[in-house]
Design a protein around this motif. Structure first.
Motif, PDB file in Angstrom:
ATOM      1  N   ARG A 119     -13.653   1.221 -28.820  1.00 55.39           N
ATOM      2  CA  ARG A 119     -15.033   1.607 -28.524  1.00 55.39           C
ATOM      3  C   ARG A 119     -15.204   3.098 -28.304  1.00 55.39           C
ATOM      4  NH1 ARG A 119     -13.747  -2.852 -25.234  1.00 55.39           N
ATOM      5  NH2 ARG A 119     -13.429  -1.398 -23.530  1.00 55.39           N
ATOM      6  N   ALA A 120     -14.096   3.824 -28.173  1.00 54.11           N
ATOM      7  CA  ALA A 120     -14.201   5.263 -27.907  1.00 54.11           C
ATOM      8  C   ALA A 120     -12.938   5.968 -28.395  1.00 54.11           C
ATOM      9  CB  ALA A 120     -14.388   5.514 -26.419  1.00 54.11           C
ATOM     10  N   LEU A 121     -13.093   7.251 -28.652  1.00 55.23           N
ATOM     11  CA  LEU A 121     -11.958   8.093 -29.026  1.00 55.23           C
ATOM     12  C   LEU A 121     -11.741   9.110 -27.922  1.00 55.23           C
ATOM     13  CD1 LEU A 121     -12.772   8.895 -32.777  1.00 55.23           C
ATOM     14  CD2 LEU A 121     -11.291   7.097 -31.895  1.00 55.23           C
ATOM     15  N   LYS A 132      -8.342   4.872 -14.479  1.00 57.75           N
ATOM     16  CA  LYS A 132      -9.517   5.264 -13.709  1.00 57.75           C
ATOM     17  C   LYS A 132     -10.388   6.270 -14.433  1.00 57.75           C
ATOM     18  CE  LYS A 132      -7.299   4.362  -9.299  1.00 57.75           C
ATOM     19  NZ  LYS A 132      -6.756   4.942  -8.096  1.00 57.75           N
ATOM     20  N   GLU A 133      -9.821   7.394 -14.865  1.00 56.15           N
ATOM     21  CA  GLU A 133     -10.619   8.453 -15.478  1.00 56.15           C
ATOM     22  C   GLU A 133     -11.293   7.963 -16.748  1.00 56.15           C
ATOM     23  OE1 GLU A 133      -8.554  12.153 -16.014  1.00 56.15           O
ATOM     24  OE2 GLU A 133      -7.501  11.865 -14.124  1.00 56.15           O
ATOM     25  N   TYR A 164     -15.557   6.232 -20.235  1.00 53.39           N
ATOM     26  CA  TYR A 164     -16.006   5.223 -21.176  1.00 53.39           C
ATOM     27  C   TYR A 164     -17.383   4.674 -20.778  1.00 53.39           C
ATOM     28  CZ  TYR A 164     -16.510   0.791 -23.493  1.00 53.39           C
ATOM     29  OH  TYR A 164     -17.023  -0.250 -24.213  1.00 53.39           O
ATOM     30  N   GLU A 165     -17.564   4.379 -19.483  1.00 53.46           N
ATOM     31  CA  GLU A 165     -18.851   3.860 -19.026  1.00 53.46           C
ATOM     32  C   GLU A 165     -19.974   4.858 -19.282  1.00 53.46           C
ATOM     33  OE1 GLU A 165     -18.031   2.865 -14.961  1.00 53.46           O
ATOM     34  OE2 GLU A 165     -17.133   0.937 -15.498  1.00 53.46           O
ATOM     35  N   GLU A 166     -19.707   6.145 -19.039  1.00 52.83           N
ATOM     36  CA  GLU A 166     -20.708   7.185 -19.300  1.00 52.83           C
ATOM     37  C   GLU A 166     -21.006   7.273 -20.791  1.00 52.83           C
ATOM     38  OE1 GLU A 166     -23.425  10.281 -18.648  1.00 52.83           O
ATOM     39  OE2 GLU A 166     -22.641   8.711 -17.362  1.00 52.83           O
ATOM     40  N   LYS A 211     -25.909   3.863 -25.691  1.00 51.76           N
ATOM     41  CA  LYS A 211     -27.010   2.902 -25.632  1.00 51.76           C
ATOM     42  C   LYS A 211     -28.350   3.626 -25.575  1.00 51.76           C
ATOM     43  CE  LYS A 211     -24.608  -1.044 -23.695  1.00 51.76           C
ATOM     44  NZ  LYS A 211     -24.427  -1.922 -22.547  1.00 51.76           N
ATOM     45  N   GLU A 212     -28.401   4.699 -24.788  1.00 51.46           N
ATOM     46  CA  GLU A 212     -29.625   5.491 -24.701  1.00 51.46           C
ATOM     47  C   GLU A 212     -29.956   6.103 -26.070  1.00 51.46           C
ATOM     48  OE1 GLU A 212     -31.008   9.549 -22.468  1.00 51.46           O
ATOM     49  OE2 GLU A 212     -29.811   8.132 -21.314  1.00 51.46           O
ATOM     50  N   PHE A 213     -28.941   6.608 -26.735  1.00 48.03           N
ATOM     51  CA  PHE A 213     -29.127   7.191 -28.062  1.00 48.03           C
ATOM     52  C   PHE A 213     -29.630   6.141 -29.046  1.00 48.03           C
ATOM     53  CE2 PHE A 213     -27.538   8.444 -32.259  1.00 48.03           C
ATOM     54  CZ  PHE A 213     -28.107   9.700 -32.367  1.00 48.03           C
TER      55      PHE A 213
END
Length: 181
Positions: A106-108, A122-123, A128-130, A136-138
């Motif tokens: 889902r992310a790079l 943790k980081e 990832y959540e941000e 989603k906003e985009f």
């Protein structure tokens, strides 16, 4: 070795079989699949409408490090390539989701060659959540823009009422008519 032969003298064939029997075939297949998908997707990146194949450079200056929690860590040999990857990140992620959906990438995340950066629980979870929130906003904004554009196109295709055309013609005629007052 798995320890099946403690204190025994074994032949080379048995030792090789013991080592290879401990390899998780599924993990090996996943690694092979993501490596091949990475190669295909990055090599397909084109710079704008030009014929320059930017993807060849991206692929040759990158390597995959690890996948953890849906994040793929990519190593590059220069910060400029990280910036280029960021520009094409959505394209690459979409391709990875299509070619290796079972990995749920889902992310790079990126690191420079020689650094010891790894994916931490943790980081990267916060990052990832941000990132998901921003994506989603985009997507919502993109949908709104598509709807607005669609409505605009529909309105463009409607005919102008006759009364408005006549009004414009009268205004045009009064503007073009020379008056000597």
């Amino acid at each position: 070795m798995n320890g099946n032969f403690k204190g025994q003298v074994i032949n080379c064939g048995d030792m090789i079989m013991d080592v290879f029997s401990s390899i998780d075939k599924e993990k090996y297949k996943e690694k092979e699949d993501v490596t091949e998908a990475w190669k295909t997707i990055t090599k397909s990146v084109k710079k704008g409408n030009s014929q320059e194949n930017l993807g060849e450079k991206l692929y040759s200056h990158s390597s995959l490090v690890e996948i953890k929690n849906g994040i793929l860590l990519v190593e590059t040999d220069h910060p400029a390539y990280i910036q280029l990857f960021r520009m094409y990140e959505r394209y690459i992620l979409k391709g990875l989701k299509q070619q290796v959906p079972q990995l749920d990438i889902r992310a790079l995340s990126f690191r420079l060659k020689g650094s010891a950066a790894v994916l931490s629980e943790k980081e990267n979870k916060k990052e990832y959540e941000e990132k998901v929130r921003i994506e989603k906003e985009f997507e919502r904004e993109e949908k709104v823009l598509k709807d607005v554009y669609k409505d605009k196109k529909i309105n463009e295709n409607k005919e102008i009422p006759l009364e408005i055309i006549e009004s414009f013609n009268r205004i045009k005629k009064t503007m073009l008519t020379k008056r000597d007052d």
